[in-house]
Design a protein around this motif. Structure first.
Motif, short mmCIF file in Angstrom:
data_model
loop_
_atom_site.label_atom_id
_atom_site.label_comp_id
_atom_site.label_asym_id
_atom_site.label_seq_id
_atom_site.Cartn_x
_atom_site.Cartn_y
_atom_site.Cartn_z
N ALA A 1 117.86 6.44 53.05
CA ALA A 1 116.15 7.04 52.61
C ALA A 1 115.65 6.11 53.52
CB ALA A 1 115.66 6.37 51.63
N GLY A 2 115.77 5.99 55.18
CA GLY A 2 115.06 6.23 56.22
C GLY A 2 114.11 7.68 56.14
N ALA B 1 118.79 11.18 45.17
CA ALA B 1 118.51 9.89 46.44
C ALA B 1 119.70 8.36 46.22
CB ALA B 1 117.21 9.72 46.84
N VAL B 2 120.64 8.45 47.90
CA VAL B 2 121.62 7.71 47.81
C VAL B 2 120.80 6.18 48.12
CG1 VAL B 2 123.83 6.64 47.95
CG2 VAL B 2 123.09 8.77 46.70
N PHE C 1 110.99 4.23 46.56
CA PHE C 1 109.39 5.53 47.99
C PHE C 1 110.38 6.54 47.66
CE2 PHE C 1 108.21 6.93 51.75
CZ PHE C 1 106.96 6.80 51.30
N CYS C 2 111.50 6.64 47.24
CA CYS C 2 112.26 8.16 47.12
C CYS C 2 111.45 8.75 45.91
CB CYS C 2 113.34 8.33 46.85
SG CYS C 2 114.44 7.78 48.77
N VAL D 1 111.95 12.52 43.33
CA VAL D 1 113.50 12.56 43.49
C VAL D 1 113.95 12.55 42.57
CG1 VAL D 1 113.86 12.01 46.11
CG2 VAL D 1 114.47 10.19 44.09
N ASP D 2 114.75 13.53 41.73
CA ASP D 2 114.49 13.41 40.71
C ASP D 2 116.25 12.61 40.03
OD1 ASP D 2 114.28 16.85 39.49
OD2 ASP D 2 115.82 17.15 41.54
#
Length: 337
Positions: A168-169, A188-189, A198-199, A205-206
């Motif tokens: 998640a950069g 997101a992982v 933040f994602c 994101v779902d």
């Protein structure tokens, strides 16, 4: 003219240099914003492939045209521009096929040749994008976000497919954002709870998955046991890359966006059983960057949240190392001139 040179790992020096003399087909650009990315951090730490010292870093660039010859593209002095930092040969098979992002003789500002951590830069007119309709900050994020847009285009997402994005950069966030815009259900992982939140907020994101809490089982549950149609690994971490195939469904696609100075391995019987497609994704093309600029202009991408710090050019040497520390909570750092 001031510039900042990375003389060797962990050593920046401010110097006075000459304003560039233009060659045929070049414009003189006053640099106004410089995005700092992982490439810059790696170069500073001595961990960047394809890199030699000393070097002026900086390839996420926006500025103002100061001087430009008459040109068919319609650039004039005073235009705000984003810079396409990939200088291709135009002759190799990749270039002839429209894949300028992986030109065999590619030179990247700030890596192979001196980049934008200086007040003025000579740039081929062919590598400028007019950005009068967006801000300087927005224009300086185009290249970074373009990496994610290109990776998503490589993945050829179909609406409704599950896409796992590991890391998640800033680049990973770009992948998530453009995967969502392409119609994917994005998972997101990451191991950083703040980044995962933040994602949700920025990339919409779902699902979020903490990689330290049996990510494989969580992804299996989210996808009803099917796993993901696409897996994007954006970590640049060899252990993550070695294991990322486990998240992929049979018939799925695995896209390596991150770059690592190592070999990666995975068991061929398992790879073969799933008939996985393995892709790499490098840089971006003008098509990708123009798409990103359009999404920013139309309000689909919010760079105000994405840019978490702004540092004046004269202060960046003293603050650069702090931006690399987790406690800074930096997403995207920007240098202002």
């Amino acid at each position: 003219m001031k510039n900042i040179i990375c003389e060797e790992p962990f050593k920046f020096v401010m110097r006075d240099g000459e304003v560039p003399t233009l060659k045929d087909g070049e414009a003189l650009v006053r640099i106004r914003r410089i995005g700092i990315c992982g490439t810059d951090f790696h170069a500073y730490r001595g961990r960047q492939p394809f890199f030699t010292y000393p070097r002026i870093l900086g390839h996420e660039l926006s500025g103002e045209v100061v001087e430009v010859p008459e040109n068919e593209a319609g650039f004039n002095a005073g235009d705000n521009v984003a810079i396409i930092p990939y200088l291709e040969c135009g002759k190799c098979l990749a270039c002839r096929s429209g894949k300028t992002n992986c030109c065999t003789e590619l030179k990247l500002f700030g890596v192979h040749i001196d980049g934008g951590m200086q007040e003025y830069l000579a740039v081929p007119i062919t590598h400028l994008m007019k950005t009068n309709d967006i801000t300087l900050e927005e224009a300086a994020t185009i290249e970074c976000l373009g990496i994610g847009a290109h990776a998503v285009r490589r993945g050829d997402i179909k609406k409704g497919e599950f896409a796992v994005v590991i890391g998640a950069g800033p680049i990973g966030l770009g992948v998530m954002k453009f995967a969502k815009l392409a119609g994917a259900q994005v998972i997101a992982v990451d191991m950083n709870p703040q980044r995962l939140n933040f994602c949700r907020e920025w990339a919409d994101v779902d699902y979020i998955v903490n990689a330290s809490e049996d990510a494989l089982e969580q992804i299996k549950k989210i996808t009803n046991g099917d796993y993901a149609n696409l897996v994007f690994d954006v970590t640049g971490n060899v252990n993550s890359m070695n294991n990322s195939y486990t998240y992929a469904a049979s018939g799925g696609r695995l896209i390596f966006v991150g770059l690592v100075q190592a070999d990666f391995t995975f068991p061929d019987p398992e790879f073969h059983r799933r008939e996985l497609t393995l892709l790499s994704s490098r840089n971006a093309t003008r098509e990708d960057l123009e798409y990103v600029a359009k999404t920013i202009q139309e309000g689909y991408v919010n760079t105000d949240q994405f840019i978490t710090s702004k540092t004046p050019f004269d202060e960046i040497i003293d603050n650069f190392e702090m931006l690399m520390k987790p406690e800074s909570k930096t997403i995207k750092a920007m240098i202002t001139l």
